[in-house]
Structures are given as structure tokens and as C-alpha cells.
Enzyme design. Sequence first.
Site, mmCIF file in Angstrom:
data_model
loop_
_atom_site.group_PDB
_atom_site.id
_atom_site.type_symbol
_atom_site.label_atom_id
_atom_site.label_comp_id
_atom_site.label_asym_id
_atom_site.label_seq_id
_atom_site.Cartn_x
_atom_site.Cartn_y
_atom_site.Cartn_z
ATOM 1 N N SER A 3 0.831 -1.198 0.000
ATOM 2 C CA SER A 3 0.000 0.000 0.000
ATOM 3 C C SER A 3 0.876 1.261 0.000
ATOM 4 O O SER A 3 1.680 1.447 -0.900
ATOM 5 C CB SER A 3 -0.959 -0.037 1.197
ATOM 6 O OG SER A 3 -1.925 0.993 1.105
ATOM 7 N N ASP B 8 -8.243 -2.842 -7.230
ATOM 8 C CA ASP B 8 -7.732 -2.586 -5.895
ATOM 9 C C ASP B 8 -8.806 -1.915 -5.031
ATOM 10 O O ASP B 8 -9.355 -0.869 -5.399
ATOM 11 C CB ASP B 8 -6.504 -1.690 -5.990
ATOM 12 C CG ASP B 8 -5.881 -1.410 -4.640
ATOM 13 O OD1 ASP B 8 -4.981 -2.155 -4.247
ATOM 14 O OD2 ASP B 8 -6.315 -0.445 -3.977
ATOM 15 N N HIS C 253 -6.457 -5.795 -1.514
ATOM 16 C CA HIS C 253 -5.476 -4.733 -1.286
ATOM 17 C C HIS C 253 -4.411 -5.303 -0.365
ATOM 18 O O HIS C 253 -4.678 -5.605 0.795
ATOM 19 C CB HIS C 253 -6.140 -3.513 -0.647
ATOM 20 C CG HIS C 253 -5.218 -2.342 -0.475
ATOM 21 N ND1 HIS C 253 -4.721 -1.626 -1.544
ATOM 22 C CD2 HIS C 253 -4.689 -1.767 0.634
ATOM 23 C CE1 HIS C 253 -3.950 -0.645 -1.096
ATOM 24 N NE2 HIS C 253 -3.894 -0.720 0.227
#
Length: 403
Positions: A177, A274, A342
Site C-alpha cells: 500500500s 484494488d 489490497h
Amino acid sequence: MKIHVQIVLCLLLFLVLAPWSIYSDERLLVNMTLVRNATARGAVCLDGSLPAYHLHRGFGAGANNWILQFEGGGWCNDISSCLERAQTRRGSTRYMNKLEVFSGILSNNASFNPDFYNWNRVKLRYCDGASFSGDSKFYNGTSLLYFRGQKIWEAIIHDLLPKGLSSARKALLSGCSAGGLATFLHCDNFTKMLPSNASVKCLSDAGFFLDERDISLNYTMRSFYHDLIALQGIEKNLNPNCTTSINDTKLCFFPQYALKYITTPYFILNSAYDVYQFHHSLVPPSADLHGHWNRCKLNPEACNATQINVLQGLRHDMISALYSFYRNSGRGGMFINSCFAHCQSESQDTWFAVDSPRIHNKTIAEAIGDWYFGRNITKEIDCPYPCDKTCHNLIPAQQVSLR
């Protein structure tokens, strides 16, 4: 006879799956290490606390190999959100767990992390709110905030070099991330800090954030990042080859603009749908005031045909942004699946397990291992949703803010 056959089949199934079940109950907990001399370098978290990492030593053939994993956790792009963040584990090591679970790519178990299990594995804790890239400070006479992500990155590296990183033979800089985005910012710099004969590569997991218009045709993420860059003094730390080649230099914070200037071999792991980008870039709350997308956000099967078309547009834009890399990068790799997910490298169930996501029957761990060790060319792009039945769709029950 039929009963005996069923018993034998059940026993075989147990023998195949039992090791996975046993190991899934074992957790590797790794102690936090504070960087004691960081203050002298000006390398402190938002609240002024010391930066930290977790190191689990490698062994055997992996004793001289290193994985450094940037922790993720969003960003703060204004004073109020950064002040709030400074009072949480995202802005201060004072509030962090002192033990961190290592799983997935950080696991020390060969059955669950076959290529990297015996490497030195490091998790860099995230406490600056700008993907380890800021270099500034805020003080108004009452409130004080340190934006020192760049210095934190440098301080951790200098702490690790005498612990064996300076003699690394193989190294992988990775992150998830906001930590995945950090790998784009620091990949080539990491390579320069290691021996010239070391094999150094970089991996971004869910860090390929797109410069994407939202459903109201606004550039929500671009605006957010512009404020972030201005607040935290990031611009001077962006890739100079990128910033000298583009009118809006702040765009170089986006991986799609910086990627072509990175010379270190790169692997991009991302979902084409995502979840974070779906919820905050494509359909941010500001663009859906009446909540028409609420059910779709919670469950892709609840999306109507128009919404599915919008999501297919997100996938199209992701693949288009990566097209040049796909075609022209001889040393690059990619795994772009069609899961609503994610971050997939740190969780054991998505990294390498019996039912892990696959493209062309290859798990994420296998794809990245093949790429790193040169066993196979690995540039995998999944078919569009909903064709992939191996997905672990990680749709959160509650929405998380950009910050």
C-alpha cells in the site's frame, strides 16, 4: 469396499492439508528494534518518537540475503489529520505493538515461503504519514509535527548496514500500500547503498496508485497527493529524472510517471480492482454523496451493470498505465489479478497456500520467486472480473478514510 475407499481418500486429503493447517496456527512474533541514534539524524516520527523496525535473522543459504518490507497505512495531507495521526500507531512508535507477526513473504517457514524463508527479513514501521519521503517540520507555537520520512528511511538503512546489510548478496525492497508506493520512491537509492555485486530488486504490493479521475471526473487522488507533497516537503526527494521531464513535478509521486526512470529490476503486484483505489480514488465519498455505490462497495456481486462498467474502466486504466512496462521491461515482472483485494504478499492465505489466488495456476509467491531468481518470465495479467474463481475478495465491512 466403497467405505474403505472413502476412508483412504479422506486420509490422503488430511495428509496433504494437515501441514498447512498446523503451520497456519503457528505465528512468528518478532521484537521491535528502536533506532537509538535516529534523533541525531533528525529522523523521528510525527510526534518526535524514535523510528523502528523488526528484524528476523536469516540462516543457512539465506544468511546473506535481505528483504526489507515497508509497512503501509495511508497518508496525512493536512495539519489536523497529521496531529490526529501522531496520537496513533501510524504516527508514533509509542502506540505500536512491540511484537509484529511475520507471515507471507516474511514467514520463516519453507512450506509457506519457499524462496525467502531463510533470508534476513525486516519490517520497517510506518510513522511519518508520507511513504517515507517527507523532510519538513511544522510548529505554530503550540503544536509540533515532524515530517521526516526520508530521514527515517536513511536512519534505518544506516542502522542495518553494520548488522549485515552492507554485505548482502541478494536483496529485495518491498512494501504494501503506502509502503508499496515507498518502494518506487526509494528503489534505486536502495540499490546504491548496497554492494555493487549484490543482486538487488524491488517489489510493490498494492502500491501502484493511479492518477485517476473519480466518477465525478475530479482528480481526487492527485489533489490529495499535491497537498501531501506541499505539506511534508516531498518534492525535493522525488526522482530527479522524472521531475525534470514533466511540467507538474508533483505527479512524479505517482508510480505510473516515475516507473520508467527506475533502473533497478521491478515487480508490480496489484489487483486491477484494488479495493483502496476503488473506494477512495474512483468512488470517494465526496463523489457519491447519496450512497448509490454503498452496496457495490460492500459486495461486487451487488454492483449493477453500469457500476461494473465503471470498474472495468479502472482495470483498463491500470493495464494501460502498465502497458509500456509490460512490453519493454526485460527485467521486470508483474502479477495483476482481478480480485477485490489490497495487499496480498503479507497475508499467508493470499501469498502461498492451498487456495491462494492464482493466474495461469501460479500463486503470487511462485510468480515473484520465478521472477527474482530468473526461473521464468513472469508477467501475468488476469482476465476481467468475475472470471477468476481463486480470488480472496477482501471487501471491508466498514469504509476507511484516506487518512
